[in-house]
Design an enzyme around this catalytic site. Structure first.
Site, short mmCIF file in Angstrom:
data_model
loop_
_atom_site.label_atom_id
_atom_site.label_comp_id
_atom_site.label_asym_id
_atom_site.label_seq_id
_atom_site.Cartn_x
_atom_site.Cartn_y
_atom_site.Cartn_z
N LYS A 25 0.86 -1.19 0.00
CA LYS A 25 0.00 0.00 0.00
C LYS A 25 0.89 1.23 0.00
O LYS A 25 2.04 1.17 0.46
CB LYS A 25 -0.89 0.01 1.25
CG LYS A 25 -2.07 0.96 1.17
CD LYS A 25 -3.24 0.36 0.40
CE LYS A 25 -4.34 1.38 0.18
NZ LYS A 25 -5.53 0.78 -0.43
N ASP A 35 -6.98 4.70 -4.72
CA ASP A 35 -7.62 4.55 -3.40
C ASP A 35 -8.23 5.93 -3.11
O ASP A 35 -8.38 6.74 -4.04
CB ASP A 35 -6.61 4.13 -2.32
CG ASP A 35 -7.27 3.74 -1.00
OD1 ASP A 35 -7.90 2.67 -0.95
OD2 ASP A 35 -7.21 4.51 -0.01
P1 NDP Z 1 -12.91 8.17 -2.96
O1 NDP Z 1 -11.84 9.18 -2.70
O2 NDP Z 1 -13.41 8.01 -4.35
O3 NDP Z 1 -14.18 8.46 -2.04
C1 NDP Z 1 -14.09 8.50 -0.65
C2 NDP Z 1 -15.42 8.94 -0.10
O4 NDP Z 1 -15.39 8.84 1.31
C3 NDP Z 1 -15.75 10.40 -0.41
O5 NDP Z 1 -17.14 10.53 -0.49
C4 NDP Z 1 -15.19 11.13 0.79
O6 NDP Z 1 -15.81 12.37 1.04
C5 NDP Z 1 -15.49 10.16 1.92
N1 NDP Z 1 -14.49 10.27 2.99
C6 NDP Z 1 -13.14 10.22 2.89
N2 NDP Z 1 -12.55 10.39 4.08
C7 NDP Z 1 -13.56 10.56 4.95
C8 NDP Z 1 -13.60 10.80 6.34
N3 NDP Z 1 -12.48 10.90 7.08
N4 NDP Z 1 -14.82 10.90 6.92
C9 NDP Z 1 -15.95 10.78 6.18
N5 NDP Z 1 -15.96 10.57 4.87
C10 NDP Z 1 -14.79 10.48 4.27
O7 NDP Z 1 -12.36 6.80 -2.39
P2 NDP Z 1 -12.83 5.31 -2.71
O8 NDP Z 1 -14.29 5.28 -2.95
O9 NDP Z 1 -11.91 4.76 -3.71
O10 NDP Z 1 -12.48 4.57 -1.33
C11 NDP Z 1 -13.42 4.49 -0.25
C12 NDP Z 1 -13.00 3.38 0.70
O11 NDP Z 1 -12.98 2.14 -0.03
C13 NDP Z 1 -11.60 3.49 1.31
O12 NDP Z 1 -11.60 2.92 2.59
C14 NDP Z 1 -10.74 2.67 0.37
O13 NDP Z 1 -9.57 2.20 1.01
C15 NDP Z 1 -11.70 1.52 0.11
N6 NDP Z 1 -11.41 0.74 -1.08
C16 NDP Z 1 -11.35 1.33 -2.32
C17 NDP Z 1 -11.11 0.54 -3.43
C18 NDP Z 1 -11.16 1.10 -4.82
O14 NDP Z 1 -11.12 0.32 -5.76
N7 NDP Z 1 -11.29 2.42 -4.99
C19 NDP Z 1 -10.81 -0.89 -3.31
C20 NDP Z 1 -10.97 -1.43 -1.98
C21 NDP Z 1 -11.23 -0.60 -0.92
P3 NDP Z 1 -15.23 13.72 0.37
O15 NDP Z 1 -15.80 13.74 -1.01
O16 NDP Z 1 -15.75 14.79 1.26
O17 NDP Z 1 -13.75 13.60 0.39
#
Ligand code: NDP
Length: 449
Positions: free
Chosen positions: A128, A168
């Site tokens: 990671k 991510d």
């Molecule tokens: P994105 O950056 O596309 O989206 C993240 C979302 O979560 C946004 O809506 C963001 O809000 C919100 N967010 C981020 N940090 C916080 C916080 N501290 N408190 C509340 N909301 C928060 O990321 P992903 O969708 O890619 O990833 C989301 C999760 O899924 C993570 O845990 C990631 O590790 C996991 N994941 C992702 C994969 C992938 O293929 N993308 C694969 C496996 C796991 P805002 O818009 O305000 O920033």
């Protein structure tokens, strides 16, 4: 503490070596707890120091990332790449760009990735990376200069057969594109060194959708096998509105569910009629705006400030898809009191240990992240295969493979839990099933790392 003296010794060593790294310690504790019966049944694990080795990254790279903003001011961020375990394949895991990134966060994610990648049944090790850089509010040119600087150092440590990063939080198609461009410029080679690439330069169809779709395929199989039920007619709440959340919404809706709430890091929206996903996509993917804008465009919808309130919205199925530790014990109890029947983790470690315990003792079906969100990395591995073959599969081919993989992960986790006397406990089952393959490979390869 654990019943096993060996596990206590291993965990004490991790605590001593990684003081204050609470996310990493939480992730290690959860895995070791699940492995108790496996350690008891297999003395070779202790004899060969498998657990001491698996909790220590093979390599950690921390580096300076200087970049210049649009006003000519110099900024310095910190870059990370943790190459955790290569027993079953090249390191594989995303790059997180968020101000909360530190060594503990990257190590917890890298550690979890070992078992998740193993569960996919594909040949990928665990790693990671990331940086405390915040892409939010930056211009495209600032993001590009940061990504180029980040890749200038990272390029020395990765490669298509060594370590293949992906997206991510904060790293989407734009960031992957800038990083890939810089890698190619530095190394003069067109290889599959990153996944999540654009479709015009080696990306895989269905990679964008894969984590959210995969989560729903897993939850559907879990509902089907453990409750003879499905998404059909269910009310669904999804936190986040990023990549995972958006495509979880799409698939949950296609499977017959109704998604009534979504969020971002400022607050959450509730739309009793079912969230209009096109509006969310326009706001979050196209305009890079805030979710509260939704209520200005859809009548009857509500917006509430703060993140945790979303778990008080009544639902049958909850899919946390934002970030780690977003569901604490109180939120879990609120969901249970409102009759939630299943929780599927799209984000990594979104439920605290107390929340997981509350769900399990209330008999809520619980799909842990390692298993339930493995669809993203599995499809990344399919992207690697297509890059190696210089070939591309259709959307339907990739989606069908993804579905098969998720169904298979569910059954592997379910069966492993049963085999070790933890029937229906998919947390234990996923950890055990993921661990067994990696441990076997480490044993076969001797004390290499
Ligand atoms: P994105 O950056 O596309 O989206 C993240 C979302 O979560 C946004 O809506 C963001 O809000 C919100 N967010 C981020 N940090 C916080 C916080 N501290 N408190 C509340 N909301 C928060 O990321 P992903 O969708 O890619 O990833 C989301 C999760 O899924 C993570 O845990 C990631 O590790 C996991 N994941 C992702 C994969 C992938 O293929 N993308 C694969 C496996 C796991 P805002 O818009 O305000 O920033």
């Amino acid at each position: 503490m654990f019943k096993s003296e060996y596990l206590n010794r291993v965990y004490a060593g991790v605590e001593a070596r990684n003081p204050g790294e609470k996310e990493f310690l939480q992730a290690v504790y959860e895995v070791l707890e699940s492995l108790e019966p496996v350690v008891e049944a297999n003395p070779r694990l202790e004899q060969n120091g498998i657990l001491e080795r698996i909790v220590e990254p093979e390599r950690q790279i921390f580096f300076r990332v200087p970049w210049v903003d649009d006003e000519g001011k110099v900024h310095v961020n910190r870059g990370f790449r943790v190459q955790f375990n290569s027993a079953i394949g090249p390191y594989k895991g995303g790059i997180r760009l968020h101000p909360s990134v530190n060594a503990s966060v990257i190590k917890f994610l890298g550690f979890e990735q070992i078992f998740k990648n193993s569960l996919t049944s594909l040949p990928i090790g665990g790693g990671k990376g990331g940086s405390d850089f915040d892409p939010k509010g930056k211009s495209d040119m600032e993001v590009m200069r940061f990504c180029q600087s980040f890749m200038t150092e990272l390029s020395k440590h990765i490669g298509a057969d060594t370590d293949v990063p992906a997206g991510d939080i904060g790293t989407g198609a734009r960031e992957i594109g800038y990083m890939y461009g810089q890698y190619k410029r530095l190394r003069n080679e067109f290889t599959g060194v990153l996944t999540g690439k654009g479709l015009t330069y080696g990306g895989s169809l269905a990679r964008t959708e894969a984590t959210g779709f995969g989560l729903c395929y897993f939850v559907e199989e879990m509902l089907n096998c453990m409750k003879n039920d499905s998404f059909k007619g269910k009310t669904v709440v999804i936190s986040g509105s990023g990549n995972v959340a958006i495509y979880a919404n799409q698939k949950a809706t296609e499977l017959g569910g109704k998604v009534v709430a979504m969020s971002d890091s400022n607050g959450y929206i509730v739309d009793k009629n079912g969230i209009n996903l096109d509006v969310v996509k326009q706001i979050k993917e196209v305009e890079r705006g805030r979710i509260k804008e939704y209520v200005n465009r859809v009548s009857g919808a509500e917006y509430h400030e703060g993140c945790s309130g979303i778990w008080t919205v009544k639902c049958d199925i909850a899919l946390p898809c934002a970030t780690q530790n977003e569901i604490n014990e109180d939120s879990a109890k609120a969901l249970i009191a409102n009759g939630v029947m299943a929780v599927g983790e799209g984000a990594n470690m979104p439920s605290t240990p107390e929340a997981v315990a509350a769900f399990q003792s209330a008999g809520v079906l619980f799909a842990p992240a390692k298993a339930a969100n493995a669809g993203g990395v599995a499809t990344s591995a399919l992207e690697m295969s297509q890059n190696s073959m210089r070939y591309s599969w259709t959307f339907e081919e990739v989606d069908a493979k993804l579905k098969g993989i998720m169904v298979n992960i569910f059954h592997n986790a379910y069966n492993a839990a049963e085999k070790y006397g933890k029937k229906d406990n998919l947390v234990a089952g996923a950890n055990i099933a993921g661990f067994e393959k990696v441990a076997e490979a480490m044993l076969a390869q001797g004390v290499a790392y």
